[in-house]
Design a protein around this motif. Structure first.
Motif, PDB file in Angstrom:
ATOM      1  N   LEU A   1       0.833  -1.203   0.000  1.00 52.51           N
ATOM      2  CA  LEU A   1       0.000   0.000   0.000  1.00 52.51           C
ATOM      3  C   LEU A   1       0.866   1.250   0.000  1.00 52.51           C
ATOM      4  N   ASP A   2       0.275   2.358  -0.392  1.00 48.45           N
ATOM      5  CA  ASP A   2       0.952   3.650  -0.377  1.00 48.45           C
ATOM      6  C   ASP A   2       0.551   4.388   0.895  1.00 48.45           C
ATOM      7  N   PRO A   3       1.434   4.482   1.898  1.00 46.86           N
ATOM      8  CA  PRO A   3       1.038   5.129   3.151  1.00 46.86           C
ATOM      9  C   PRO A   3       0.798   6.624   3.010  1.00 46.86           C
ATOM     10  N   ASP A   4       1.298   7.226   1.940  1.00 45.02           N
ATOM     11  CA  ASP A   4       1.115   8.669   1.763  1.00 45.02           C
ATOM     12  C   ASP A   4      -0.293   9.031   1.324  1.00 45.02           C
ATOM     13  N   ASN A   5      -0.947   8.118   0.633  1.00 48.32           N
ATOM     14  CA  ASN A   5      -2.248   8.427   0.030  1.00 48.32           C
ATOM     15  C   ASN A   5      -3.246   7.301   0.271  1.00 48.32           C
ATOM     16  N   PRO A   6      -3.663   7.116   1.525  1.00 49.01           N
ATOM     17  CA  PRO A   6      -4.662   6.071   1.793  1.00 49.01           C
ATOM     18  C   PRO A   6      -5.937   6.324   1.010  1.00 49.01           C
ATOM     19  N   ARG A   7      -6.550   5.246   0.590  1.00 54.93           N
ATOM     20  CA  ARG A   7      -7.759   5.322  -0.233  1.00 54.93           C
ATOM     21  C   ARG A   7      -8.870   6.092   0.484  1.00 54.93           C
ATOM     22  N   GLY A   8      -9.441   7.091  -0.218  1.00 54.66           N
ATOM     23  CA  GLY A   8     -10.640   7.755   0.265  1.00 54.66           C
ATOM     24  C   GLY A   8     -10.427   8.844   1.300  1.00 54.66           C
ATOM     25  N   LEU A   9      -9.172   9.222   1.577  1.00 56.33           N
ATOM     26  CA  LEU A   9      -8.920  10.231   2.601  1.00 56.33           C
ATOM     27  C   LEU A   9      -8.254  11.459   2.005  1.00 56.33           C
ATOM     28  N   ASN A  10      -8.453  12.621   2.670  1.00 57.69           N
ATOM     29  CA  ASN A  10      -7.622  13.776   2.394  1.00 57.69           C
ATOM     30  C   ASN A  10      -7.368  14.526   3.686  1.00 57.69           C
ATOM     31  N   LYS A  11      -6.754  15.693   3.617  1.00 56.43           N
ATOM     32  CA  LYS A  11      -6.241  16.333   4.824  1.00 56.43           C
ATOM     33  C   LYS A  11      -7.291  17.074   5.639  1.00 56.43           C
ATOM     34  N   VAL A  12      -8.415  17.449   5.048  1.00 57.26           N
ATOM     35  CA  VAL A  12      -9.420  18.202   5.794  1.00 57.26           C
ATOM     36  C   VAL A  12     -10.593  17.287   6.082  1.00 57.26           C
ATOM     37  N   THR A  13     -10.793  16.972   7.357  1.00 53.47           N
ATOM     38  CA  THR A  13     -11.847  16.043   7.741  1.00 53.47           C
ATOM     39  C   THR A  13     -13.191  16.761   7.832  1.00 53.47           C
ATOM     40  N   GLN A  14     -14.186  16.223   7.126  1.00 52.73           N
ATOM     41  CA  GLN A  14     -15.555  16.706   7.262  1.00 52.73           C
ATOM     42  C   GLN A  14     -16.426  15.537   7.713  1.00 52.73           C
ATOM     43  N   THR A  15     -17.494  15.866   8.402  1.00 51.92           N
ATOM     44  CA  THR A  15     -18.347  14.833   8.975  1.00 51.92           C
ATOM     45  C   THR A  15     -19.495  14.436   8.068  1.00 51.92           C
ATOM     46  N   ASP A  16     -20.077  15.368   7.339  1.00 52.85           N
ATOM     47  CA  ASP A  16     -21.280  15.078   6.566  1.00 52.85           C
ATOM     48  C   ASP A  16     -21.027  14.000   5.533  1.00 52.85           C
ATOM     49  N   VAL A  17     -21.972  13.102   5.382  1.00 54.41           N
ATOM     50  CA  VAL A  17     -21.804  11.986   4.453  1.00 54.41           C
ATOM     51  C   VAL A  17     -21.795  12.440   3.007  1.00 54.41           C
ATOM     52  N   THR A  18     -22.248  13.652   2.737  1.00 51.34           N
ATOM     53  CA  THR A  18     -22.224  14.158   1.362  1.00 51.34           C
ATOM     54  C   THR A  18     -20.843  14.644   0.962  1.00 51.34           C
ATOM     55  N   SER A  19     -19.947  14.755   1.947  1.00 56.12           N
ATOM     56  CA  SER A  19     -18.596  15.223   1.649  1.00 56.12           C
ATOM     57  C   SER A  19     -17.793  14.119   1.014  1.00 56.12           C
ATOM     58  N   SER A  20     -16.779  14.490   0.228  1.00 56.49           N
ATOM     59  CA  SER A  20     -15.887  13.504  -0.383  1.00 56.49           C
ATOM     60  C   SER A  20     -14.710  13.190   0.506  1.00 56.49           C
ATOM     61  N   THR A  21     -14.704  13.726   1.736  1.00 52.52           N
ATOM     62  CA  THR A  21     -13.573  13.530   2.625  1.00 52.52           C
ATOM     63  C   THR A  21     -13.910  12.503   3.677  1.00 52.52           C
ATOM     64  N   THR A  22     -13.049  12.384   4.675  1.00 54.10           N
ATOM     65  CA  THR A  22     -13.178  11.300   5.629  1.00 54.10           C
ATOM     66  C   THR A  22     -14.462  11.408   6.432  1.00 54.10           C
ATOM     67  N   HIS A  23     -14.951  10.262   6.909  1.00 54.70           N
ATOM     68  CA  HIS A  23     -16.220  10.235   7.611  1.00 54.70           C
ATOM     69  C   HIS A  23     -16.008  10.412   9.106  1.00 54.70           C
ATOM     70  N   GLU A  24     -17.093  10.712   9.785  1.00 49.00           N
ATOM     71  CA  GLU A  24     -17.046  10.883  11.225  1.00 49.00           C
ATOM     72  C   GLU A  24     -16.699   9.555  11.876  1.00 49.00           C
ATOM     73  N   ARG A  25     -15.734   9.585  12.818  1.00 49.08           N
ATOM     74  CA  ARG A  25     -15.292   8.327  13.411  1.00 49.08           C
ATOM     75  C   ARG A  25     -15.815   8.113  14.822  1.00 49.08           C
ATOM     76  N   SER A  26     -16.570   9.060  15.334  1.00 47.53           N
ATOM     77  CA  SER A  26     -17.172   8.867  16.648  1.00 47.53           C
ATOM     78  C   SER A  26     -18.548   9.514  16.630  1.00 47.53           C
ATOM     79  N   PRO A  27     -19.447   9.085  17.528  1.00 51.08           N
ATOM     80  CA  PRO A  27     -20.816   9.577  17.465  1.00 51.08           C
ATOM     81  C   PRO A  27     -21.018  10.921  18.138  1.00 51.08           C
ATOM     82  N   ARG A  28     -19.949  11.537  18.678  1.00 50.88           N
ATOM     83  CA  ARG A  28     -20.142  12.763  19.427  1.00 50.88           C
ATOM     84  C   ARG A  28     -20.571  13.912  18.516  1.00 50.88           C
TER      85      ARG A  28
END
Length: 362
Positions: A335-362
């Motif tokens: 695997l390429d540790p620099d570019n994990p599948r489906g992630l980028n540097k700015v985390t957003q929670t909404d499921v409509t975003s193309s970035t990482t998903h919320e990882r806790s229910p808070r």
């Protein structure tokens, strides 16, 4: 599980891990002069509320323990959805709200900071980006000095966030409780860059099931280790507190499980980790230990050293062997540790975003 020989390292993630001693020094030099402002801001306020997501959330867990243990200030982790979705009105006039975001641009965190101020809170923004929305809107901005982080998995930004939170806890203590210990952190980080992680990386890459556990001040390190494996190696990994693992989940521990345990070298929770190692091994698991006491080292099947630091600042450096191990684990898995599948540097929670998903229910 099929693994591959690790190709020669040259990843951005490895390069940024190696920059951490310098990043820690720069951050300390930049933020310690802010302590008088932090003390003034917190005067008359009795509580701290921490707001974060993802890796920043794990740094905030460390900050929560540290604020209570060192500064004697009640602290808790906020539920951002209370602000952004439920739009509850709380009386935060006795509270300092600390928002943690490496980019300073995560919409949910910025909005929660705005909500906190509207509820009467004093605000502190911890971010790696000067001029970001989070920094600009905070009463005091603690801008870490990690430099640009190009690899997607947070390494040096995570470590410098912990430095920033330790500077905050030191400022809110009765005196300079952590100053001497914090000064030792950059050299401790530098020493851990030389740890040979190849055997641990090979074992992890071949493991079908992995859990990670830690306790107390080192819980955040354990959860960050699990998160980094998930993000970087695309492997579902559960991170547990020591107590949570003991209550229920330990019943699923069996032959073939690899347990990664993060131990403290000092402090009241150091020796109980030895009992957990023996319990897990008795159920058929193999144990990879990170840090801990000599007796903890002796009973683990595999072991990576931790820093020689007091427990209060140990977590800042203890993540380094885990980062090195995970970077090499990813490469062994092809695997390429620099570019994990489906992630980028700015985390957003909404499921409509193309970035990482919320990882806790808070």
């Amino acid at each position: 599980m099929e693994t591959h020989p690790a190709p020669a390292t040259g990843t951005r993630m490895a390069s940024e891990i190696a920059e951490q001693p310098t990043a820690a020094r720069r951050t300390l030099d930049h933020l310690v002069p802010e302590q008088p402002r932090l003390r003034d801001l917190a005067r008359g306020r009795r509580r701290v509320l921490l707001v974060a997501r993802g890796s920043s959330d794990n740094a905030a867990i460390y900050g929560r323990y540290l604020l209570e243990v060192v500064a004697g200030v009640p602290a808790a982790l906020a539920a951002p959805s209370v602000a952004t979705h439920y739009r509850a009105r709380l009386d935060l006039s006795d509270t300092v709200v600390v928002s943690v975001s490496q980019s300073g641009a995560t919409t949910e965190i910025v909005e929660t900071q705005q909500w906190a101020r509207a509820c009467g809170a004093a605000t502190v923004g911890v971010t790696n980006v000067a001029g970001s929305p989070l920094a600009e809107a905070a009463d005091v901005a603690l801008v870490t000095q990690a430099g640009p982080e190009v690899a997607v998995p947070a390494t040096k930004t995570y470590l410098t966030q912990m430095v920033a939170l330790a500077v905050l806890a030191d400022a809110l203590s009765d005196g300079s409780a952590l100053a001497a210990d914090l000064a030792r952190v950059p050299d401790a980080v530098a020493g851990l860059l030389e740890v040979d992680v190849s055997a641990a990386a090979s074992e992890l890459a071949a493991a079908d099931r992995v859990v990670v556990s830690g306790r107390g001040l080192l819980l955040g390190t354990a959860l960050e280790t699990a998160l980094k494996m998930e993000e970087t190696c695309l492997r579902p990994v559960r991170g547990y507190s020591y107590a949570d693992l003991r209550h229920g989940p330990i019943s699923v521990v069996s032959e073939g499980l690899l347990a990664v345990l993060v131990g403290a070298a000092h402090g009241p929770l150091a020796e109980p980790m030895v009992d957990l190692v023996r319990d897990l091994q008795g159920r058929g698991a193999r144990v990879l230990g990170l840090g801990g006491t000599p007796s903890f080292t002796d009973v683990c099947d595999l072991h990576l050293p931790g820093p020689d630091l007091r427990e209060t600042v140990e977590p800042i450096a203890s993540i380094v062997p885990a980062q090195l191990m995970i970077e090499q684990m990813a490469r062994r898995m092809g695997l390429d540790p620099d570019n994990p599948r489906g992630l980028n540097k700015v985390t957003q929670t909404d499921v409509t975003s193309s970035t990482t998903h919320e990882r806790s229910p808070r």
